[in-house]
Design an enzyme around this catalytic site. Structure first.
Site, mmCIF file in Angstrom:
data_model
loop_
_atom_site.group_PDB
_atom_site.id
_atom_site.type_symbol
_atom_site.label_atom_id
_atom_site.label_comp_id
_atom_site.label_asym_id
_atom_site.label_seq_id
_atom_site.Cartn_x
_atom_site.Cartn_y
_atom_site.Cartn_z
ATOM 1 N N THR A 39 0.865 -1.160 -0.105
ATOM 2 C CA THR A 39 0.037 0.053 -0.038
ATOM 3 C C THR A 39 0.759 1.398 0.034
ATOM 4 O O THR A 39 0.422 2.297 -0.017
ATOM 5 C CB THR A 39 -0.960 -0.050 1.321
ATOM 6 O OG1 THR A 39 -0.137 -0.238 2.457
ATOM 7 C CG2 THR A 39 -1.861 -0.865 1.255
ATOM 8 N N HIS A 44 6.578 -0.037 7.524
ATOM 9 C CA HIS A 44 6.713 0.929 8.456
ATOM 10 C C HIS A 44 6.872 0.006 9.932
ATOM 11 O O HIS A 44 6.626 -1.343 9.746
ATOM 12 C CB HIS A 44 5.403 1.861 8.554
ATOM 13 C CG HIS A 44 4.131 1.085 8.697
ATOM 14 N ND1 HIS A 44 3.626 0.388 9.742
ATOM 15 C CD2 HIS A 44 3.085 1.209 7.732
ATOM 16 C CE1 HIS A 44 2.494 -0.096 9.409
ATOM 17 N NE2 HIS A 44 2.095 0.486 8.159
ATOM 18 N N HIS A 47 4.924 -3.338 10.574
ATOM 19 C CA HIS A 47 5.185 -4.448 9.885
ATOM 20 C C HIS A 47 6.416 -5.307 10.532
ATOM 21 O O HIS A 47 6.593 -6.449 10.075
ATOM 22 C CB HIS A 47 5.545 -4.174 8.504
ATOM 23 C CG HIS A 47 4.466 -3.570 7.463
ATOM 24 N ND1 HIS A 47 4.518 -2.429 7.058
ATOM 25 C CD2 HIS A 47 3.400 -4.470 6.886
ATOM 26 C CE1 HIS A 47 3.276 -2.114 6.366
ATOM 27 N NE2 HIS A 47 2.704 -3.316 6.273
ATOM 28 N N LYS A 81 -10.292 -2.830 8.865
ATOM 29 C CA LYS A 81 -10.615 -1.471 8.281
ATOM 30 C C LYS A 81 -11.978 -1.521 8.512
ATOM 31 O O LYS A 81 -13.021 -2.229 8.215
ATOM 32 C CB LYS A 81 -10.175 -1.622 6.991
ATOM 33 C CG LYS A 81 -8.876 -2.132 6.484
ATOM 34 C CD LYS A 81 -7.828 -1.141 7.093
ATOM 35 C CE LYS A 81 -6.387 -1.387 6.641
ATOM 36 N NZ LYS A 81 -5.804 -2.700 6.860
ATOM 37 N N ARG A 85 -10.174 0.630 1.163
ATOM 38 C CA ARG A 85 -9.032 1.454 0.770
ATOM 39 C C ARG A 85 -9.055 1.804 -0.561
ATOM 40 O O ARG A 85 -9.896 1.121 -1.447
ATOM 41 C CB ARG A 85 -7.827 0.502 0.922
ATOM 42 C CG ARG A 85 -7.546 0.287 2.452
ATOM 43 C CD ARG A 85 -6.175 -0.443 2.579
ATOM 44 N NE ARG A 85 -6.040 -1.554 1.663
ATOM 45 C CZ ARG A 85 -5.077 -2.598 2.323
ATOM 46 N NH1 ARG A 85 -4.456 -2.391 3.333
ATOM 47 N NH2 ARG A 85 -5.004 -3.519 1.439
ATOM 48 N N GLN A 174 -6.659 -14.371 -1.094
ATOM 49 C CA GLN A 174 -5.637 -14.785 -0.336
ATOM 50 C C GLN A 174 -5.626 -16.039 -0.037
ATOM 51 O O GLN A 174 -4.720 -16.700 0.241
ATOM 52 C CB GLN A 174 -5.801 -13.796 1.152
ATOM 53 C CG GLN A 174 -4.606 -14.083 2.169
ATOM 54 C CD GLN A 174 -4.709 -13.155 3.136
ATOM 55 O OE1 GLN A 174 -4.961 -11.978 3.255
ATOM 56 N NE2 GLN A 174 -4.166 -13.835 4.436
ATOM 57 N N ASP A 195 -5.371 -10.354 13.277
ATOM 58 C CA ASP A 195 -6.507 -9.907 12.402
ATOM 59 C C ASP A 195 -6.614 -10.623 11.064
ATOM 60 O O ASP A 195 -7.558 -10.617 10.476
ATOM 61 C CB ASP A 195 -6.656 -8.532 12.124
ATOM 62 C CG ASP A 195 -5.211 -7.765 11.319
ATOM 63 O OD1 ASP A 195 -4.177 -8.545 11.394
ATOM 64 O OD2 ASP A 195 -5.177 -6.830 10.730
ATOM 65 N N LYS A 230 -2.410 2.974 19.417
ATOM 66 C CA LYS A 230 -1.940 2.174 18.368
ATOM 67 C C LYS A 230 -0.364 2.200 18.132
ATOM 68 O O LYS A 230 0.242 3.384 18.371
ATOM 69 C CB LYS A 230 -2.661 2.856 16.851
ATOM 70 C CG LYS A 230 -2.110 1.728 15.574
ATOM 71 C CD LYS A 230 -3.015 2.110 14.506
ATOM 72 C CE LYS A 230 -2.940 1.060 13.314
ATOM 73 N NZ LYS A 230 -3.654 1.553 12.441
ATOM 74 N N LYS A 233 2.371 4.583 15.494
ATOM 75 C CA LYS A 233 1.911 6.031 15.110
ATOM 76 C C LYS A 233 2.330 7.186 16.181
ATOM 77 O O LYS A 233 2.498 7.089 17.352
ATOM 78 C CB LYS A 233 0.193 5.978 14.871
ATOM 79 C CG LYS A 233 -0.317 5.174 13.770
ATOM 80 C CD LYS A 233 -0.272 5.648 12.733
ATOM 81 C CE LYS A 233 -1.080 4.714 11.786
ATOM 82 N NZ LYS A 233 -0.798 5.355 10.142
ATOM 83 N N THR A 234 2.699 8.216 15.577
ATOM 84 C CA THR A 234 3.153 9.385 16.090
ATOM 85 C C THR A 234 1.956 10.581 15.779
ATOM 86 O O THR A 234 1.347 10.312 14.872
ATOM 87 C CB THR A 234 4.516 9.874 16.059
ATOM 88 O OG1 THR A 234 4.703 10.166 14.671
ATOM 89 C CG2 THR A 234 5.433 8.638 16.483
#
Length: 428
Positions: A39, A44, A47, A81, A85, A174, A195, A230, A233-234
């Site tokens: 994506t 990041h 992962h 989600k 997306r 998948q 998930d 989360k 994330k910042t």
């Protein structure tokens, strides 16, 4: 060689595993895979749990397959989600795939021989797979009732946005990935975050119904911060593995700023340090929490693994510069974007290069050409008190003149008021 499942278990990574999967893994070398949807052109820190899972899998003597979803990236996984997306075009996907492949090479040993890691792209087996062939050869084996029972589907159907047929079909796509890798590469286990359990089970069910075969699934914990927010994330967004998107300094600071509770959990998950070494580090940390021993060990290890020792050195020099007595010379090695990132959140002012060429006295520069100080009188008062530094040197007189020759990288003047208040002047 280590016991793969035991390793994940004591590190607090294991979430769920199918019956008999552990026995299968203990029989000898197995092939297994984890999928990464392209994506973005970089992975990041979110992962990293899956990357570490593959590292442990390979260290335990098994053969890891990293699947980059050139096909599934065009569909979008609905798991976790609340909205659909945006779909990516082929050109964007190609760029993203290349970036992810490059990053995975930093963590895994790739080779077709032995238990060397292998990278595969599901676009290779889907590109010539017609829609009619897919619904005939795959769709007929999985009922709609089975698909709708999955949490990822049910939650979306109960929400306000609903779910498109495109996303609804994702678990079949998948599931076929798992079937294809089982059939052609002897992949007997699929791994992923918790998930992904529903999608993984669909794959094992397709293998059973289509070929009467046996395959297994295993999931890891979804990592959250101790305060429930989360992970990864910042305020400024995601922490990327690509140094062009997140500098090594900012990457290092993310781990260094972890709470004690998070650091104790994360150092088990994101480093390869053994149990005894970790227990020793925890004991040292508990004896002197203010030294942040765990955070430093975690940040050092993962920064080197993701980037390099040279990148770590740059991160440490940046920290020393901002919070200690580090020299300015290292800034010369950084790009303009990285300098701006270092000074993110620091007040920044544009000053005229032409006026600097003629020279500007300190009081005028900081109270008229910029608003670092509200008045020239405040500048003089601070200078007299020894509280003003420019380019890491104390300013002795308020009428000291600064010119183009004082610019760092021919672009910056760094003003420091007191110990921690920085200002960045940029010549334009």
């Amino acid at each position: 060689m280590t016991n793969f499942v035991d390793e994940l278990r004591w590190r607090g990574m294991l979430h769920d595993i199918m019956p008999n999967a552990e026995d299968k893994l203990n029989e000898g070398m197995c092939s297994g895979y984890i999928g990464f949807d392209p994506t973005a052109d970089s992975l990041h820190v979110g992962h990293l749990t899956q990357i570490m899972t593959l590292i442990h899998f390979q260290r335990a003597g098994h053969k890891p397959f990293a699947l980059v979803g050139g096909a599934t990236g065009m569909v979008g996984d609905p798991s976790g989600k609340s909205d659909e997306r945006n779909l990516l075009n082929e050109e964007t996907l190609a760029v993203n795939l290349e970036g992810i492949k490059k990053q995975l090479n930093q963590f895994l040993t790739f080779s077709d021989e032995g238990n060397g890691a292998v990278m595969v792209n599901n676009a290779d087996w889907f590109k010539n797979f017609s829609f009619l062939d897919f619904i005939r050869d795959v769709g007929k084996h999985i009922t709609v009732n089975y698909m709708m029972a999955k949490d990822s589907v049910r939650k979306r159907l109960e929400g306000d946005t609903g779910m498109s047929f495109t996303e609804f079909s994702y678990q079949l796509v998948q599931g076929y990935d798992f079937y294809y890798l089982w059939k052609n590469h002897n992949c007997s286990i699929q791994m992923g975050g918790s998930d992904q359990w529903g999608n993984i089970v669909t794959g094992t069910e397709l293998i059973r119904r289509k070929e009467s075969g046996t395959a297994y699934g295993m999931t890891t914990q979804l990592i959250k911060k101790s305060d429930g927010t989360k992970f990864g994330k910042t305020e400024s967004g995601a922490i990327w593995l690509n140094p062009e998107k997140t500098s090594p300094y900012k990457f290092y600071q993310f781990w260094l700023n972890a709470t004690d509770a998070d650091a104790k959990m994360w150092i088990r998950i994101f480093t390869l340090k053994g149990k005894e070494e970790l227990e020793q580090l925890e004991a040292e940390h508990n004896a002197a929490p203010h030294l942040r021993i765990l955070q430093k060990a975690l940040a050092t290890d993962i920064t080197i693994r993701t980037h390099s020792e040279a990148a770590l050195e740059t991160a440490l020099k940046t920290s020393e510069f901002l919070f200690g007595n580090g020299a300015l010379s290292f800034l010369e090695t950084l790009s303009h974007a990285h300098v701006l990132e270092i000074f993110e959140g620091v007040p920044q002012f544009a000053v005229s290069r032409e006026e600097l060429a003629a020279g500007i006295d300190t009081a005028t520069l900081l109270a008229e050409k910029t608003t670092v100080f509200p008045s020239k009188g405040e500048v003089k008062k601070t200078v007299q008190g020894g509280g003003l530094s420019i380019n890491k040197e104390k300013v002795a007189e308020a009428n000291a003149v600064y010119a183009v020759s004082n610019l760092i990288n021919d672009k910056y003047i760094i003003v420091q008021k007191g110990k921690k208040n920085y200002f960045l002047l940029i010549a334009e």
